[in-house]
Design an enzyme around this catalytic site. Sequence first.
Site, short mmCIF file in Angstrom:
data_model
loop_
_atom_site.label_atom_id
_atom_site.label_comp_id
_atom_site.label_asym_id
_atom_site.label_seq_id
_atom_site.Cartn_x
_atom_site.Cartn_y
_atom_site.Cartn_z
N GLU A 81 35.71 82.41 31.98
CA GLU A 81 37.13 82.50 32.31
C GLU A 81 37.29 82.14 33.78
OE1 GLU A 81 40.01 85.63 30.18
OE2 GLU A 81 38.31 86.59 31.13
N ASN A 114 39.58 90.46 28.29
CA ASN A 114 39.61 91.92 28.23
C ASN A 114 41.00 92.49 27.94
OD1 ASN A 114 36.92 92.76 28.50
ND2 ASN A 114 36.94 92.03 30.60
N SER A 129 35.85 91.42 35.69
CA SER A 129 36.35 91.27 34.33
C SER A 129 37.80 91.73 34.20
CB SER A 129 35.47 92.08 33.36
OG SER A 129 35.37 93.42 33.78
#
Length: 295
Positions: free
Chosen positions: A151, A189, A118
């Site tokens: 993503e 993020n 992430s």
Amino acid sequence: MKNITVIGAGTMGNGIAHVFAQSGFNVNLVDISQEALDRGLATITKNLDRMIKKERITEADKNDTLGRIATHTSLAEAAASAELIVEAATENVDLKLKIFKDMDANAPEGCILATNTSSISITKIAAVTGRPDKVIGMHFMNPVPIMKLVEVIRGYATSDEVTEKIMALSKDLRKVPVEVNDYPGFVANRILMPMINEAIITLHEGVAGVEEIDTVMKLGMAHPMGPLQLADFIGLDVCLSIMNVLYDGFGNPKYAPCPLLVNMVTAGNLGVKSGEGFYSWGHGTKDLIVSPKFS
């Protein structure tokens, strides 16, 4: 592409295995212990049963999905015929680099190596392999069987061909892929974690309480879940890890993690996974109960 290997049978790994198998792919699910694999399969089974109750799939669909998943404790065995390996281990850079060295050593020559990280640099991960052009990020959202976004993160050396294949593959999973470039936190993020960190700072400075902060964001900003509840759901240790990646990557003090977040992680109050974070999670109901520490 039909043969997929997924490394890690935890929350993200079993979810990724679930969606690949449900979409008709053969999946080898890998973890270090059979107990972890059994827990992962139990979660997949429970999630499939929930879909049956909602009449989204049939019992036959469930059995077909489970029948496409094989479990392994040996990466060499699991990767032997893989066309794509997706790593979904803990968000720890040293661990991921070690796993990618092993993936590179055991995967067939043409195999694409993907990570569900992430926040960690795809370029850095790719650099420990002999195939940096075939290394890419596939950042699924939690819970994987429900959330549509993936993503797709290009490292510095990721080829156009590999990027196009992963974008198309994500669509085959009935997901919506978004291509982004390799900078700390990517898009999701880089935007989400500073917001969560700012909510923790707001609590730390006594501007408002846990429930009040989350209520403002839910009712005022139409967020389905408040930032402090979401932090508990993600895991405060994961939030801290990502904030540290942002802080180290940009060198900007605006990304410095809140001292309250650091203290909570140090104390082992990690949110849902530990039973205690900004909320208490061990009471066996769906009610949101603010932790006694903040009530």
